[in-house]
Design a protein around this motif. Structure first.
Motif, PDB file in Angstrom:
ATOM      1  N   ASP A  46     -23.459 -29.405 -26.342  1.00 24.86           N
ATOM      2  CA  ASP A  46     -24.424 -29.405 -25.247  1.00 24.86           C
ATOM      3  C   ASP A  46     -24.186 -30.639 -24.376  1.00 24.86           C
ATOM      4  N   PRO A  47     -23.845 -30.460 -23.082  1.00 25.08           N
ATOM      5  CA  PRO A  47     -23.566 -31.615 -22.218  1.00 25.08           C
ATOM      6  C   PRO A  47     -24.697 -32.633 -22.186  1.00 25.08           C
ATOM      7  N   ALA A  48     -25.941 -32.164 -22.186  1.00 23.50           N
ATOM      8  CA  ALA A  48     -27.076 -33.093 -22.154  1.00 23.50           C
ATOM      9  C   ALA A  48     -27.130 -33.947 -23.413  1.00 23.50           C
ATOM     10  N   SER A  49     -26.801 -33.343 -24.566  1.00 33.30           N
ATOM     11  CA  SER A  49     -26.802 -34.092 -25.825  1.00 33.30           C
ATOM     12  C   SER A  49     -25.657 -35.096 -25.864  1.00 33.30           C
ATOM     13  N   VAL A  50     -24.488 -34.689 -25.356  1.00 30.30           N
ATOM     14  CA  VAL A  50     -23.347 -35.609 -25.312  1.00 30.30           C
ATOM     15  C   VAL A  50     -23.675 -36.801 -24.418  1.00 30.30           C
ATOM     16  N   GLU A  51     -24.287 -36.539 -23.267  1.00 30.56           N
ATOM     17  CA  GLU A  51     -24.657 -37.632 -22.363  1.00 30.56           C
ATOM     18  C   GLU A  51     -25.710 -38.534 -22.997  1.00 30.56           C
ATOM     19  N   ALA A  52     -26.686 -37.939 -23.674  1.00 32.33           N
ATOM     20  CA  ALA A  52     -27.727 -38.736 -24.343  1.00 32.33           C
ATOM     21  C   ALA A  52     -27.115 -39.641 -25.401  1.00 32.33           C
ATOM     22  N   ALA A  53     -26.163 -39.096 -26.174  1.00 35.72           N
ATOM     23  CA  ALA A  53     -25.492 -39.894 -27.196  1.00 35.72           C
ATOM     24  C   ALA A  53     -24.684 -41.020 -26.560  1.00 35.72           C
ATOM     25  N   ALA A  54     -24.004 -40.727 -25.460  1.00 34.88           N
ATOM     26  CA  ALA A  54     -23.213 -41.745 -24.758  1.00 34.88           C
ATOM     27  C   ALA A  54     -24.101 -42.876 -24.240  1.00 34.88           C
ATOM     28  N   ARG A  55     -25.256 -42.530 -23.729  1.00 26.60           N
ATOM     29  CA  ARG A  55     -26.173 -43.558 -23.216  1.00 26.60           C
ATOM     30  C   ARG A  55     -26.746 -44.405 -24.356  1.00 26.60           C
ATOM     31  N   LEU A  56     -26.965 -43.791 -25.510  1.00 32.49           N
ATOM     32  CA  LEU A  56     -27.401 -44.564 -26.679  1.00 32.49           C
ATOM     33  C   LEU A  56     -26.344 -45.596 -27.056  1.00 32.49           C
ATOM     34  N   ILE A  57     -25.090 -45.184 -27.024  1.00 32.17           N
ATOM     35  CA  ILE A  57     -23.985 -46.084 -27.360  1.00 32.17           C
ATOM     36  C   ILE A  57     -23.908 -47.239 -26.364  1.00 32.17           C
ATOM     37  N   LEU A  58     -24.049 -46.918 -25.090  1.00 31.79           N
ATOM     38  CA  LEU A  58     -23.961 -47.956 -24.060  1.00 31.79           C
ATOM     39  C   LEU A  58     -25.121 -48.949 -24.140  1.00 31.79           C
ATOM     40  N   ALA A  59     -26.276 -48.472 -24.561  1.00 33.13           N
ATOM     41  CA  ALA A  59     -27.452 -49.343 -24.618  1.00 33.13           C
ATOM     42  C   ALA A  59     -27.547 -50.137 -25.917  1.00 33.13           C
ATOM     43  N   ALA A  60     -26.737 -49.787 -26.902  1.00 35.98           N
ATOM     44  CA  ALA A  60     -26.876 -50.376 -28.238  1.00 35.98           C
ATOM     45  C   ALA A  60     -26.323 -51.796 -28.316  1.00 35.98           C
ATOM     46  N   ARG A  61     -26.995 -52.639 -29.085  1.00 34.37           N
ATOM     47  CA  ARG A  61     -26.485 -53.979 -29.389  1.00 34.37           C
ATOM     48  C   ARG A  61     -25.169 -53.864 -30.136  1.00 34.37           C
ATOM     49  N   ARG A  76     -11.367 -50.083 -27.954  1.00 33.50           N
ATOM     50  CA  ARG A  76     -10.482 -50.243 -26.788  1.00 33.50           C
ATOM     51  C   ARG A  76     -11.257 -50.446 -25.496  1.00 33.50           C
ATOM     52  N   ILE A  77     -12.511 -49.977 -25.449  1.00 26.45           N
ATOM     53  CA  ILE A  77     -13.301 -50.191 -24.226  1.00 26.45           C
ATOM     54  C   ILE A  77     -14.366 -51.271 -24.457  1.00 26.45           C
ATOM     55  N   ASP A  78     -14.089 -52.139 -25.425  1.00 28.86           N
ATOM     56  CA  ASP A  78     -14.871 -53.358 -25.632  1.00 28.86           C
ATOM     57  C   ASP A  78     -16.319 -53.107 -26.033  1.00 28.86           C
ATOM     58  N   ARG A  79     -16.549 -52.047 -26.827  1.00 27.41           N
ATOM     59  CA  ARG A  79     -17.890 -51.871 -27.388  1.00 27.41           C
ATOM     60  C   ARG A  79     -17.984 -52.651 -28.690  1.00 27.41           C
ATOM     61  N   ASN A  80     -19.137 -53.143 -29.011  1.00 26.61           N
ATOM     62  CA  ASN A  80     -19.385 -53.845 -30.267  1.00 26.61           C
ATOM     63  C   ASN A  80     -19.579 -52.786 -31.353  1.00 26.61           C
ATOM     64  N   VAL A  81     -18.500 -52.472 -32.072  1.00 29.86           N
ATOM     65  CA  VAL A  81     -18.495 -51.321 -32.971  1.00 29.86           C
ATOM     66  C   VAL A  81     -18.007 -51.711 -34.357  1.00 29.86           C
ATOM     67  N   THR A 126     -30.711 -52.318 -36.887  1.00 29.16           N
ATOM     68  CA  THR A 126     -31.975 -52.613 -36.208  1.00 29.16           C
ATOM     69  C   THR A 126     -32.250 -51.503 -35.191  1.00 29.16           C
ATOM     70  N   PRO A 127     -33.446 -51.446 -34.641  1.00 25.97           N
ATOM     71  CA  PRO A 127     -33.740 -50.455 -33.594  1.00 25.97           C
ATOM     72  C   PRO A 127     -32.901 -50.636 -32.334  1.00 25.97           C
ATOM     73  N   GLN A 128     -32.258 -51.798 -32.180  1.00 24.11           N
ATOM     74  CA  GLN A 128     -31.418 -52.061 -31.006  1.00 24.11           C
ATOM     75  C   GLN A 128     -29.983 -51.558 -31.193  1.00 24.11           C
ATOM     76  N   ASP A 129     -29.653 -51.089 -32.403  1.00 26.19           N
ATOM     77  CA  ASP A 129     -28.310 -50.586 -32.684  1.00 26.19           C
ATOM     78  C   ASP A 129     -28.265 -49.067 -32.520  1.00 26.19           C
ATOM     79  N   ALA A 130     -27.091 -48.485 -32.745  1.00 21.08           N
ATOM     80  CA  ALA A 130     -26.937 -47.029 -32.782  1.00 21.08           C
ATOM     81  C   ALA A 130     -26.063 -46.675 -33.977  1.00 21.08           C
ATOM     82  N   ALA A 131     -26.441 -45.628 -34.700  1.00 13.17           N
ATOM     83  CA  ALA A 131     -25.679 -45.177 -35.860  1.00 13.17           C
ATOM     84  C   ALA A 131     -25.082 -43.806 -35.575  1.00 13.17           C
ATOM     85  N   ILE A 132     -23.773 -43.667 -35.818  1.00 10.26           N
ATOM     86  CA  ILE A 132     -23.090 -42.390 -35.644  1.00 10.26           C
ATOM     87  C   ILE A 132     -22.633 -41.910 -37.018  1.00 10.26           C
TER      88      ILE A 132
END
Length: 294
Positions: free
Chosen positions: A120-135, A158-163, A180-186
């Motif tokens: 679902d494109p909306a779910s993929v975008e939501a997940a991407a935004r969670l990643i971008l907002a995560a500490r 490779r795109i400099d995310r804290n992972v 923490t609530p500021q992180d994201a878990a995949i």
């Protein structure tokens, strides 16, 4: 195969006995279902009207009307002869190596096509935004899914995310406990029922961390409890000879998710990718002018 048929196959084993009777009738009479009222469908399947409603909800629809609307649209759009059915799906069913290679090709292509239809494109975008907002982004997966988890880890790095990712389960448990609530878990699990991944999910939920799941469309514990599930599909049967088309399906989802993250933060992603490319340039062997492989 329609998206609705894929959903039905994916959840079939977890349906009740009555819901399986509905599913069997539905799959055997796919092109006639949207022309029949619920009373007639119930009588022909040998179940109650309520059983049809429960079945519709089990595969993600509000009810029979919602299912029929989507089914009519899919059948109208589906082109004749688009797929060539094959009579085998796993290693032991092939009669020779040529057929085995053809089976791998067919199952891989189908895994890609079916997963793209389920994502679902909306779910993929939501997940991407969670990643971008995560500490920080922490990735979890065991067994064959750990290979996919590591690929996503490498891409986000490779795109400099804290992972974070580590194949060692004890290390995964350690960094899950410190979310923490500021992180994201995949969390990655094709079945959605892997005990270790569910334990990691529970730790993440306890920490109040937003969770993203890459898993097959099913009523599995992972699919039901993750905040943002991204659904996959792969034509593998049990007992499997190894995760093959399921790995392809997971990789498709990983690539879609990574691309969405990079797209939403393109300036930073492009700069980081260029730096990553340049940092490895010196480690490439240069060929002499005019030389070619023998």
């Amino acid at each position: 195969m329609t998206n609705i048929e894929m959903r039905t196959h994916n959840v079939y084993e977890n349906l009740s006995a009555t819901e399986k009777k509905v599913a069997d009738y539905f799959l055997s009479h796919i092109e006639q279902v949207f022309n029949q009222p619920i009373g007639q469908l119930a009588a022909r399947a040998g179940v109650s009207k309520v059983a049809w409603v429960r079945f519709c909800k089990a595969i993600g629809f509000d009810g029979l009307k919602d299912l029929k609307k989507s089914l009519f649209r899919e059948l109208s759009e589906q082109s004749v002869g688009q797929e060539t059915p094959m009579t085998f799906s796993d290693i032991r069913e092939a009669t020779d190596v040529a057929q085995l290679i053809a089976s791998v090709k067919y199952n891989s292509i189908r895994a890609v096509a079916d997963t793209v239809r389920l994502l679902d494109p909306a779910s993929v975008e939501a997940a991407a935004r969670l990643i971008l907002a995560a500490r920080s982004v922490r990735i979890f997966g065991v067994g064959a899914s750990a290979v996919v988890a590591e690929d996503l880890y490498n891409k986000l790095l490779r795109i400099d995310r804290n992972v974070c990712f580590c194949r060692d389960l004890h290390i995964q448990l350690t960094y899950a406990a410190n979310l923490t609530p500021q992180d994201a878990a995949i969390l990655i699990s094709m079945s959605g029922s892997t005990r270790e991944v569910l334990e990691l999910l529970e730790l993440a939920k306890r920490c109040g961390t937003p969770t993203i799941a890459l898993t097959k469309f099913d009523k599995s514990p992972l699919a039901l409890n993750a905040d943002t599930p991204l659904y996959l599909s792969a034509p593998e049967i049990l007992p499997r000879s190894g995760a093959m088309s399921s790995r392809i399906a997971q990789m498709v989802a990983v690539d879609a998710l990574f691309s969405a993250v990079a797209h939403l933060d393109y300036g930073r992603a492009a700069e980081s990718l260029e730096k990553s490319h340049e940092s490895c340039r010196a480690h490439r062997v240069r060929r002499a002018a005019g030389s070619h492989a023998e």
